[in-house]
Design an enzyme around this catalytic site. Structure first.
Site, mmCIF file in Angstrom:
data_model
loop_
_atom_site.group_PDB
_atom_site.id
_atom_site.type_symbol
_atom_site.label_atom_id
_atom_site.label_comp_id
_atom_site.label_asym_id
_atom_site.label_seq_id
_atom_site.Cartn_x
_atom_site.Cartn_y
_atom_site.Cartn_z
ATOM 1 N N PRO A 146 0.850 -1.095 -0.074
ATOM 2 C CG PRO A 146 0.086 -1.083 1.957
ATOM 3 C CD PRO A 146 0.817 -1.986 1.427
ATOM 4 C CD GLU A 147 1.677 4.083 -3.928
ATOM 5 O OE1 GLU A 147 2.407 4.891 -3.438
ATOM 6 O OE2 GLU A 147 1.999 3.430 -4.769
ATOM 7 N NE ARG A 185 9.659 -2.132 -4.319
ATOM 8 C CZ ARG A 185 9.131 -1.669 -3.090
ATOM 9 N NH1 ARG A 185 8.326 -0.546 -3.287
ATOM 10 N NH2 ARG A 185 9.437 -2.159 -1.969
#
Length: 263
Positions: free
Chosen positions: A2-3, A251
């Site tokens: 999550p951000e 990423r």
């Protein structure tokens, strides 16, 4: 993962816990199996970047969702929607209509420590991107202290700024017109930090994360998750790659080859 805005919203949804007494505590983590918050009041629930904190009496429960973690709220005795073996934290709190059960499933981190140690334990994190008194200058200073690091990696480093994740990283770099692999020394750091704060602050209470200003499905982002789709600015196909190294996990990154030329 999550951000920061997701954890900000989660903490807001759990504010009802404050002032309620714990009636049952089950931490299904071997290191903390004997910890019991039963009988204590929840004094505070708050986020910091991607981390969630709950203070019970003189102790803090620190959790991080990582990749798969979730929190679920039930009336005590109700059937869980997720299998019991994924639960790592089970808390029951008093309520006039019957006890409420809070269950943390598949949490990537569960930690307990005295509240007095909070500044020392979390001091390694950079300024919280969603703090009311956000420190722009300190975030910019920390990023500039690594002039040869790629801006895409600098933005994700939680020691520089707490809360920026991969989705925001992609969108920040696109809006700023910089390729994620561009060295920090060659980009406008202040511009990147301003964009990051503006985007995250605008989305802090929104159920749908939007960086384009358009909430229609499929139009909420510029480059994130849009590999081989036309750039919303110039029509060039969005490209996907990877960025990482020097011990960091690689990423996915997305960019427009025209709007964000490779360094």
């Amino acid at each position: 993962m999550p951000e920061g805005d997701s954890v900000y919203q989660l903490a807001a949804r759990l504010k009802w816990m404050e002032g309620r007494r714990v009636t049952r505590c089950d931490l299904r983590v071997p290191r903390y199996a004997t910890v019991d918050f039963s009988g204590t009041l929840c004094r505070r629930v708050w986020p910091y970047g991607k981390h969630l904190f709950m203070q019970f009496g003189a102790d803090i429960l620190h959790t991080h969702l990582k990749m798969e973690g979730t929190w679920a709220i039930h009336r005590a005795g109700a059937r869980w929607r997720k299998p019991g073996h994924t639960a790592r934290v089970v808390l029951r709190l008093d309520d006039p209509k019957g006890e409420i059960e809070l269950v943390g499933h598949q949490l990537g981190l569960v930690d307990v420590f005295p509240a007095r140690e909070y500044p020392q334990r979390m001091g390694y994190l950079g300024p919280d991107m969603l703090a009311e008194n956000f420190d722009h200058e300190e975030v910019a200073r920390r990023i500039r202290s690594h002039p040869d690091l790629e801006i895409g990696r600098a933005l994700l480093d939680q020691k520089n700024a707490a809360g920026i994740g991969n989705e925001y990283r992609a969108e920040i770099c696109f809006i700023a017109g910089a390729h994620p692999a561009e060295p920090v020394r060659r980009v406008d750091v202040d511009k990147h930090v301003r964009i990051a704060r503006k985007l995250m602050w605008a989305n802090r209470n929104s159920p749908v994360r939007v960086t384009t200003g358009i909430k229609r499905a499929g139009e909420t982002s510029y480059v994130f998750g849009r590999n081989n789709k036309p750039c919303r600015r110039c029509g060039t196909l969005i490209t996907k790659g990877f960025l990482g190294g020097a011990g960091d996990l690689e990423r996915v990154i997305w960019w427009c080859p025209s709007c964000q030329p490779s360094p």
